[in-house]
Structures are given as structure tokens and as C-alpha cells.
Design a protein around this motif. Structure first.
Motif, mmCIF file in Angstrom:
data_model
loop_
_atom_site.group_PDB
_atom_site.id
_atom_site.type_symbol
_atom_site.label_atom_id
_atom_site.label_comp_id
_atom_site.label_asym_id
_atom_site.label_seq_id
_atom_site.Cartn_x
_atom_site.Cartn_y
_atom_site.Cartn_z
ATOM 1 N N ILE A 1 0.842 -1.193 0.000
ATOM 2 C CA ILE A 1 0.000 0.000 0.000
ATOM 3 C C ILE A 1 0.881 1.249 0.000
ATOM 4 C CG2 ILE A 1 -1.747 -1.243 1.352
ATOM 5 C CD1 ILE A 1 -0.893 0.614 3.726
ATOM 6 N N GLN B 1 1.987 -4.013 -6.983
ATOM 7 C CA GLN B 1 0.562 -4.304 -7.036
ATOM 8 C C GLN B 1 0.325 -5.729 -7.521
ATOM 9 O OE1 GLN B 1 -1.690 -1.397 -9.242
ATOM 10 N NE2 GLN B 1 -0.728 0.339 -8.207
ATOM 11 N N THR C 1 0.529 -8.542 -4.877
ATOM 12 C CA THR C 1 -0.447 -8.628 -3.782
ATOM 13 C C THR C 1 -1.195 -9.953 -3.804
ATOM 14 O OG1 THR C 1 -0.776 -6.230 -3.610
ATOM 15 C CG2 THR C 1 -2.570 -7.636 -2.847
ATOM 16 N N GLU D 1 -4.511 -7.960 -6.336
ATOM 17 C CA GLU D 1 -4.820 -6.531 -6.380
ATOM 18 C C GLU D 1 -5.885 -6.215 -7.428
ATOM 19 O OE1 GLU D 1 -4.761 -2.501 -5.443
ATOM 20 O OE2 GLU D 1 -3.958 -4.240 -4.362
ATOM 21 N N ARG E 1 -8.088 -5.119 3.584
ATOM 22 C CA ARG E 1 -7.202 -4.255 2.796
ATOM 23 C C ARG E 1 -7.631 -2.802 2.911
ATOM 24 N NH1 ARG E 1 -8.244 -1.885 -2.090
ATOM 25 N NH2 ARG E 1 -6.464 -1.384 -3.465
ATOM 26 N N ASN E 2 -8.920 -2.540 2.742
ATOM 27 C CA ASN E 2 -9.394 -1.154 2.793
ATOM 28 C C ASN E 2 -9.201 -0.540 4.169
ATOM 29 O OD1 ASN E 2 -10.122 -1.389 0.129
ATOM 30 N ND2 ASN E 2 -12.305 -1.685 0.536
ATOM 31 N N ILE F 1 -5.458 0.404 4.478
ATOM 32 C CA ILE F 1 -5.175 1.608 3.678
ATOM 33 C C ILE F 1 -5.738 2.843 4.364
ATOM 34 C CG2 ILE F 1 -5.698 2.789 1.512
ATOM 35 C CD1 ILE F 1 -5.561 0.071 0.132
#
Length: 575
Positions: A202, A215, A218, A225, A250-251, A254
Motif C-alpha cells: 500500500i 501491485q 499482492t 490486487e 485491505r481497505n 489503507i
């Protein structure tokens, strides 16, 4: 008033669509409502010295506030100290060969996103930490909560390549890379990374991008990704593909990193390890699960409180608003309570959560790090009287100073959201009593700026410069251990560290503060002494974010108090 960030439940709170009497008739649905309320409202209770240090009555008269404060004080007086007189805090354990391995991978150059935010380090030296310095400190902080289950290592890209070419690279269970752009140029390291089951890359701020090579590397819960970056409308593709859990994780990571604070970067790594590698007791304890027994006990013993909350629109609005707040967004949850404040909400929390332990929470106060109070002041050993004199600080009502200190910086981002944090410590009217009274400015959802206060009971520990603080906040008792880490001889600044817990809300937290007379950051001449004081808690100056202290609105002045029981500034040296 500080607070430890934590995961917020996504559970939606049912809100009555018709008349309030309909909710009143829904008696048999109370157990489900109890669980929903408990899981969503637990985020609203800080553990920290005051993140949610608001009263529960918005614009009601100050007289009512005092009455509720007195009621809270009576409850606090019944709170007995738990555990030994002094708890010996220890450092994180050494590496266990049986533990899982995690690698934090960072670029050879540059600094993380949180280094761009004004902090104590920039005020003292004008410099921000490099990625290498940041990674080492972040790993140290994360290890406070890893126990012996996970071994966390940090490497730059160059160090990764060197280790792989020397065949000395251990096998990792998770590789987490931040701010990586250029493609990897060492095939052996690339092969080693691809053999790792879980890989996430990230950027540390919204203005930065992750390189396409990284990316493509991932792999989170078998989702790449390409899938994670395009989950489809309403996450439909993720749902059909079976990777919604990976997408949310993941979100969340981030989101936390891109808030650009060191504290939330630490928390993000704990969330990732807990979710993708191994459950961590420190994180599990903050996700208490109500049992049938705890739900039944709360419903049976708090029927009036449940009925009142679920039949009053403001209480329901508060719960519904909180349930929509994102991961660890304590600013959001706090504003919900401020905007829809009600006595029904506080009484529900006091009965169901605090008294009946609806959440079945068993969380304890963290035992790391080992924070060491200052031993001397002005060339003499610190006594209890001297330490408390430092806290009283600049209090001098005759000169117009109805506060001890203002917060200049702090490590807890939920705390830094508040402007103009006036701190007051004072002696009480009863013998050997000492109190902490913060006053701070918050902004409601409608943009209205409101002053909030809280009252903490302060008790000495055996060691001078250590105290136990306790407060009833929104019906929940918070217990905190505070440490005086350092103070300028002329009271230009002081540094405090706290570790706390809201046992019945499932919250634990830590934080470090720099206080000054007017809330301005200390000058560079104090760099060495300030850094040494902050280091007593195992922290770095750049982990403490600067607090916003604008000019006071003349039409909205803070409701500061001047207790007659406290003499003016006992240690203040005349200018």
C-alpha cells in the motif's frame, strides 16, 4: 481525554420507522437490540483521558451537568482499586522460534506519510524521520502487543535483496510493503516473496502510488490486487468471488495508514497481523462477544433503560449514527454522541454495559511499555507534592489563568482532533483529594462548536510521578495509569504518558502528551530534554502530532473554573 483506536462494528442499528410506541411494544426483540447496541456503542467510549470527555446533554444548563458530575463522582468513589498497588510493566518478549514471522518492507529512501504532518520532531529539529528510522520504531511499538505469537522484522528493499542473495532470508508468513514504487531488481528476492502466502502493498498517503510491480505481487486471502481494486458496484464481485473479508481488511489498512499518524500506522499493522496471520490477544480482547447469559442479565436488569432508549428518537439517532462510522473513526462516533446527546443514552450505557457487563468484556490494562517517571526536578528528588505541583502548573486565577496547561501535541490521533484542550489539576475540598478537569472544544455534525468538560479522580501511587485516574464517561468507567515523564525547570513544558482501560467497553489505550502554558510547541532549545522525557515511554518526538490551538472565539469562551481549594501555581517561577 484520549482514546485508543479500535475496529468499529458494521452492524446497523434498527431505527423505529413509525411511532415510538411501536418500539416500546417490541419487547421480545430486546436481546437482539441489546447485542446491536452493545457492539456499535462500544466504540463511543474512550478509554483514554478524555477522547469522549463530553457530557451527555448537549445544550442543557450547566447546573444539570454539575448534578450528573456529582452522581458520577459518587459512583467513582465506590470503585475499588484492582490488582496490586504497583503493576510492574515489562518489555515485549524475545523472539520465539515457534512464532509466525511478518516482514515490514520499506523503500531505501524517503519518509512515511505521517512524517509530513506537523509534529514535535519538526518543531524541535526541523527534520522528519527517514523510512529506516520510522520502520524500526513502528516495529518496536507493534511488538508491545504481539506477545510471543508473532515475530516482526523490518527491511529496506536493498536489505531484502542482500539477505536473499546471501541465502539468509527467513521464511515469512506475511510481507507488508509500504510506499514501494520501483520494481524489484533481484530475482532471488522476488522468488522468495512470491513464496509467501500473504502479501500486501500500500501507500502511506493518498498522494502516493504503489508501483505496478508491487501491485501485481499482492495476495491477500487468495485475492489479488486486480480483484481487490475493482470489487464492483456494492462490492458485488467481491461477494460473488468470496473475497469480501480480504477486501475489507485491505481497505481498513489503507484507510488507517492514509490518515497519516504514527499511532494509526501501528494500529493498522496490528489489525493486519490479527486478521491475516494469527489472532492477537490484545486485539481479541477489544472484540468482546456478548453471551446469552450477559444479554439476559442486561435485558432483565435494565428494562427501563432499554425501553427509554429505544423509544426516544435522539437515543436511537445516536446509535444509528455511531453504527455508520468507519474503522476506528472515534472522531465520527464522538460527534454522533455530541450531536444527538441524551440522558437516555448515558443511562442505558451505565446500566447495560457498565453494571451488567452486556459485552462480557474481560479486557485488562496493557502492561507494556515500561514507562519510567522522572526522578528529579530542579536538582532534587521528585516527591508527591512536587509532582502534583508540576501538574498544577500555571494555574493562577488572580492573573487570569484558570488552567494548568494547554496541550501542544499528543500521540493519540483521536485526541488531537480537539482544539484548545485546557488542562486543570487541583486539590479537592476533602482531605488528600486531587482532581483532573479537562475542558476542550468539539465540533458537532451541524458545525456547532461546543465546549465539553470531565472530572477525574486522581490517586497517588507509591512512586512519585505516578497516579491512577478514574472517570465515569457516558456511563462507562475508565481507569488510567498516568506517568510524569519530564518537566522543564521553569515549567515551559511537561510530558505525560498514560495507559488505560474501559473494562466494560472492551477498550485499552495508550498515549503521550506534551503540555505548555499556551499550547504552542516548545522551541528547539528544548529538543534534547524533551526527547529524553518522551523516550522514557519508549516513544519518539515525531510520534506526537501537533494540536490545533486557534484563537478563542470571544462569543464562545471556554467554561473554565477556579477551585478555591487550589493555591496558585506552587512551583511557578516569576517571570
Amino acid at each position: 481525554f484520549h482514546q485508543k483506536t479500535q475496529v468499529v462494528s458494521n452492524m446497523t442499528i434498527p431505527v423505529a420507522k413509525k411511532q415510538a410506541t411501536r418500539a416500546q411494544r417490541s419487547h421480545r426483540s430486546w436481546p437482539l437490540l441489546a447485542v446491536a447496541v452493545a457492539l456499535s456503542t462500544s466504540v463511543a467510549f474512550c478509554g483514554g483521558p478524555g477522547l469522549l470527555r463530553q457530557d451527555a446533554h448537549g445544550s442543557e444548563a450547566r447546573t444539570a451537568d454539575r448534578q450528573r458530575s456529582e452522581s458520577s463522582m459518587r459512583l467513582l468513589q465506590g470503585l475499588r482499586a484492582q490488582g496490586a498497588e504497583e503493576v510492574q510493566v515489562v518489555d515485549a518478549p524475545a523472539h520465539n522460534s515457534q512464532s509466525r514471522r511478518v516482514l515490514l518492507l520499506y523503500p531505501d529512501e524517503g519518509s512515511p506519510g505521517f512524517a509530513e504532518v506537523p509534529h514535535v520532531g519538526t518543531a524541535l529539529t526541523g527534520e522528519s524521520p527517514s523510512w529506516a528510522q520510522s520502520a524500526q520504531q513502528l516495529a518496536k511499538r507493534v511488538r508491545w502487543d504481539l506477545e510471543s505469537l508473532v515475530d516482526l522484522e523490518v527491511m529496506s528493499v536493498t536489505e531484502l535483496c542482500d539477505a536473499s542473495e546471501a541465502s539468509s532470508l527467513p521464511r515469512f508468513d506475511l510481507v507488508f510493503g509500504v510506499d514501494l514504487t520501483a520494481a524489484l531488481r533481484c530475482p532471488s528476492a522476488e522468488a522468495a516473496l512470491r513464496s509467501v502466502e500473504t502479501r500486501l502493498f500500500i501507500s502511506s498517503s493518498r498522494s502516493r502510488q504503489v508501483g505496478s510491480f508491487w501491485q501485481s505481487m499482492t495476495s491477500l486471502m487468495n485475492a489479488g490486487e486486480e480483484e481487490l481494486a475493482a470489487p464492483g458496484p456494492f462490492n458485488l464481485k467481491a461477494t460473488l468471488g468470496g473475497y469480501t473479508e480480504a477486501l475489507k481488511l485491505r481497505n481498513d489498512i489503507i484507510d488507517l495508514w492514509q490518515r497519516c499518524t504514527a499511532e494509526e500506522a501501528v494500529y493498522a499493522m496490528l489489525v493486519l497481523i490479527d486478521g491475516a496471520v494469527a489472532p492477537l490477544p490484545a486485539m481479541t480482547a477489544q472484540r468482546p462477544v456478548p453471551t446469552s447469559e450477559s444479554i439476559s442479565r442486561a435485558v432483565n436488569n435494565c428494562q427501563d433503560e432499554f425501553r427509554t432508549c429505544f423509544t426516544q428518537p435522539r437515543c436511537l439517532q445516536s446509535l444509528a449514527c455511531i453504527s455508520q462510522c468507519g474503522l476506528a473513526d472515534q472522531s465520527c462516533s464522538y460527534r454522533c454522541i455530541v450531536s444527538y446527546s441524551s440522558d437516555a443514552f448515558t443511562q442505558f450505557s451505565l446500566c447495560a454495559l457498565q453494571k451488567q457487563n452486556l459485552l462480557d468484556s474481560k479486557i485488562e490494562r496493557p502492561t507494556t511499555p515500561s514507562a519510567v517517571p522522572m526522578e528529579s526536578f530542579r536538582g532534587k528528588p521528585v516527591t508527591h507534592e512536587v509532582a502534583e505541583g508540576v501538574l498544577v502548573g500555571h494555574f493562577d486565577p488572580a492573573s487570569g489563568r484558570r488552567h494548568s496547561w494547554l496541550v501542544a501535541a499528543g500521540s493519540n490521533p483521536a485526541y488531537e482532533q480537539f482544539a484548545l484542550q485546557y488542562q486543570l489539576w487541583y486539590k479537592g475540598s476533602a482531605k488528600n483529594t486531587f482532581w483532573y478537569h479537562p475542558t476542550f472544544l468539539v465540533e458537532a455534525l451541524d458545525g456547532q462548536k461546543l465546549w465539553r468538560t470531565r472530572d477525574y479522580r486522581v490517586r497517588r501511587k507509591q512512586t512519585p510521578g505516578m497516579w491512577d485516574f478514574s472517570v465515569v464517561d457516558n456511563g462507562i468507567i475508565s481507569e488510567e495509569r498516568w506517568h510524569l515523564l519530564g518537566a522543564d525547570e521553569n515549567l515551559e513544558w511537561c510530558v505525560l504518558f498514560y495507559v488505560g482501560v474501559a473494562r466494560k467497553a472492551g477498550l485499552a489505550y495508550r498515549g503521550c502528551l506534551v503540555l505548555t502554558r499556551d499550547g504552542d510547541m516548545p522551541g528547539p532549545e528544548h529538543a534534547e530534554a524533551l526527547s529524553a522525557a518522551i523516550a522514557r515511554a519508549g516513544m519518539k518526538p515525531w510520534e506526537l502530532e501537533a494540536t490545533n490551538n486557534p484563537a478563542v472565539d470571544p462569543d464562545n469562551r471556554p467554561p473554565l473554573i477556579a477551585p478555591e481549594t487550589q493555591p496558585a501555581a506552587p512551583l511557578l517561577v516569576p517571570a
